[in-house]
Motif scaffolding. Structure first.
Motif, PDB file in Angstrom:
ATOM      1  N   UNK A  97      34.066  47.629  48.355  1.00 43.79           N
ATOM      2  CA  UNK A  97      34.248  49.048  48.672  1.00 43.79           C
ATOM      3  C   UNK A  97      33.511  49.946  47.676  1.00 43.79           C
ATOM      4  N   UNK A  98      33.154  51.137  48.108  1.00 45.81           N
ATOM      5  CA  UNK A  98      32.515  52.095  47.217  1.00 45.81           C
ATOM      6  C   UNK A  98      33.434  52.396  46.046  1.00 45.81           C
ATOM      7  N   UNK A  99      32.848  52.743  44.891  1.00 45.30           N
ATOM      8  CA  UNK A  99      33.642  53.021  43.705  1.00 45.30           C
ATOM      9  C   UNK A  99      32.887  52.647  42.445  1.00 45.30           C
ATOM     10  N   UNK A 100      33.574  52.767  41.319  1.00 42.47           N
ATOM     11  CA  UNK A 100      32.999  52.432  40.016  1.00 42.47           C
ATOM     12  C   UNK A 100      33.637  51.151  39.501  1.00 42.47           C
ATOM     13  N   UNK A 101      32.796  50.253  38.994  1.00 46.37           N
ATOM     14  CA  UNK A 101      33.266  48.959  38.518  1.00 46.37           C
ATOM     15  C   UNK A 101      32.655  48.637  37.159  1.00 46.37           C
ATOM     16  N   UNK A 102      33.408  47.883  36.348  1.00 46.86           N
ATOM     17  CA  UNK A 102      32.819  47.271  35.157  1.00 46.86           C
ATOM     18  C   UNK A 102      32.071  46.028  35.623  1.00 46.86           C
ATOM     19  N   UNK A 103      30.857  45.879  35.120  1.00 51.08           N
ATOM     20  CA  UNK A 103      30.043  44.732  35.501  1.00 51.08           C
ATOM     21  C   UNK A 103      30.133  43.681  34.403  1.00 51.08           C
ATOM     22  N   UNK A 111      24.342  28.282  36.586  1.00 50.31           N
ATOM     23  CA  UNK A 111      24.966  29.228  37.507  1.00 50.31           C
ATOM     24  C   UNK A 111      25.573  30.375  36.725  1.00 50.31           C
ATOM     25  N   UNK A 112      25.440  31.573  37.243  1.00 44.05           N
ATOM     26  CA  UNK A 112      26.082  32.742  36.645  1.00 44.05           C
ATOM     27  C   UNK A 112      27.070  33.331  37.641  1.00 44.05           C
ATOM     28  N   UNK A 113      28.239  33.678  37.148  1.00 43.62           N
ATOM     29  CA  UNK A 113      29.237  34.363  37.967  1.00 43.62           C
ATOM     30  C   UNK A 113      29.181  35.856  37.659  1.00 43.62           C
ATOM     31  N   UNK A 114      28.844  36.637  38.666  1.00 43.39           N
ATOM     32  CA  UNK A 114      28.735  38.088  38.532  1.00 43.39           C
ATOM     33  C   UNK A 114      30.045  38.708  38.985  1.00 43.39           C
ATOM     34  N   UNK A 115      30.665  39.512  38.121  1.00 45.02           N
ATOM     35  CA  UNK A 115      31.991  40.062  38.398  1.00 45.02           C
ATOM     36  C   UNK A 115      31.930  41.582  38.480  1.00 45.02           C
ATOM     37  N   UNK A 116      32.486  42.130  39.559  1.00 42.77           N
ATOM     38  CA  UNK A 116      32.688  43.564  39.698  1.00 42.77           C
ATOM     39  C   UNK A 116      34.181  43.802  39.506  1.00 42.77           C
ATOM     40  N   UNK A 117      34.512  44.423  38.372  1.00 41.45           N
ATOM     41  CA  UNK A 117      35.896  44.481  37.888  1.00 41.45           C
ATOM     42  C   UNK A 117      36.448  45.895  38.042  1.00 41.45           C
ATOM     43  N   UNK A 118      37.654  45.984  38.590  1.00 40.22           N
ATOM     44  CA  UNK A 118      38.231  47.296  38.882  1.00 40.22           C
ATOM     45  C   UNK A 118      38.680  48.050  37.641  1.00 40.22           C
ATOM     46  N   UNK A 129      41.827  41.311  27.029  1.00 41.37           N
ATOM     47  CA  UNK A 129      42.609  42.003  28.048  1.00 41.37           C
ATOM     48  C   UNK A 129      42.118  41.740  29.466  1.00 41.37           C
ATOM     49  N   UNK A 130      41.030  41.002  29.593  1.00 41.18           N
ATOM     50  CA  UNK A 130      40.466  40.739  30.919  1.00 41.18           C
ATOM     51  C   UNK A 130      41.465  39.987  31.790  1.00 41.18           C
ATOM     52  N   UNK A 131      41.675  40.502  32.988  1.00 37.13           N
ATOM     53  CA  UNK A 131      42.603  39.898  33.939  1.00 37.13           C
ATOM     54  C   UNK A 131      41.846  39.632  35.240  1.00 37.13           C
ATOM     55  N   UNK A 132      41.610  38.380  35.580  1.00 40.27           N
ATOM     56  CA  UNK A 132      40.842  38.085  36.793  1.00 40.27           C
ATOM     57  C   UNK A 132      41.467  38.646  38.061  1.00 40.27           C
ATOM     58  N   UNK A 133      42.772  38.942  38.016  1.00 37.91           N
ATOM     59  CA  UNK A 133      43.416  39.536  39.188  1.00 37.91           C
ATOM     60  C   UNK A 133      42.916  40.957  39.455  1.00 37.91           C
TER      61      UNK A 133
END
Length: 290
Positions: A97-103, A111-118, A129-133
């Motif tokens: 969804x549209x919005x702002x995320x921490x990359x 392999x690299x895992x790219x994460x868009x974090x809320x 403090x990173x929470x995969x949820x």
């Protein structure tokens, strides 16, 4: 004496505060914006340098490199990298969804895992403090080795189309590409319907037809709209130019040559040398196909 001591302490504190030096940052901050079709992407990150260090994985002595494998990385330095999409997007085919995320990235050798974090409030990589949820999306991409060496980390967008782009991350001799796509067609369809219902002008018909021609879609409709544009007085070299391209795309090379010849004459009269050359080149090509 207590009052005097307090006054001196405040004076010293103020003096120290005023005397702080604003110095250049080792990892300069960067902000970029990129349009993709009708969508816009904003990116904020800091750019650390290699400085003769081993960047990814493990050093020769067996110790972790600057960015160890398997550990969360902020994709830069200082604050976490932020990316903002002003419309819904697909990342490697997955909805975001549209919005702002921490990359964030979890790099591995193959392999690299790219994460868009809320959660965008963490300083740096938010390791503790990173929470995969709180991940909005995680995708996997393959890291590529490059001959081109990049001293400061570089994040940019390339292979830009009306509805897609590549997000590219390049540092040292490693690069990854992440595919982005947007539903520009649905947005354009809605806008086109609205414009065509609101007393369309010759320019309106032309712009719709040009969009269809550029996308290679609805070419019969595009030709019909160009004819309407010409009927409304849009007999310019660029109207005829696009009409000739549509006719050629439909395989009507004889008609395309006639139309391109009209565009060429009008362009020549207005000293539009580039369009003269474009039409000459097209006419030569289309004649070879007859």
């Amino acid at each position: 004496m207590k009052v005097v001591g307090l006054f001196i302490l405040l004076l010293l504190w103020t003096t120290i505060g005023w005397s702080q030096i604003t110095h250049p940052k080792a990892s300069p901050f960067t902000r970029i914006e990129q349009e993709v079709g009708l969508s816009k992407i904003s990116l904020e990150y800091s750019r650390p340098a290699v400085r003769n260090r081993k960047v990814f994985g493990i050093q020769a002595d067996g110790k972790p490199a600057l960015v160890p494998y398997g550990r969360i990385w902020r994709v830069g330095a200082n604050e976490s990298t932020k990316i903002t999409f002003d419309s819904d997007v697909k990342i490697e085919g997955n909805d975001l969804p549209k919005g702002t995320y921490a990359l964030y990235i979890f790099p591995y050798e193959n392999q690299w895992e790219i994460v868009f974090h809320k959660n965008t409030s963490h300083w740096g990589d938010g390791r503790d403090n990173y929470n995969p949820e709180e991940d909005a999306l995680k995708v996997s991409v393959l890291p590529l080795k490059t001959l081109a060496f990049q001293e400061n980390i570089l994040i940019y967008f390339d292979e830009l189309q009306h509805d897609s782009a590549q997000l590219i991350i390049h540092w040292a001799s490693t690069k990854v590409q992440v595919s982005l796509s947007f539903d520009t067609t649905s947005t354009m369809d809605l806008e086109i319907q609205q414009k065509l219902q609101d007393n369309p002008s010759a320019q309106t018909y032309y712009e719709v037809a040009r969009y269809y021609q550029e996308q290679g879609i609805r070419l019969d409709e595009a030709l019909s709209y160009l004819e309407k544009a010409l009927e409304k007085g849009g007999g310019t070299y660029y109207f005829y130019r696009v009409k000739s391209l549509v006719e050629a795309d439909l395989g009507n090379y004889k008609d395309a040559i006639v139309t391109a010849s009209k565009s060429l004459r009008l362009a020549d009269a207005e000293k539009k040398d580039e369009f003269v050359r474009l039409n000459q080149k097209s006419i030569k090509l289309w004649k070879s196909k007859l």
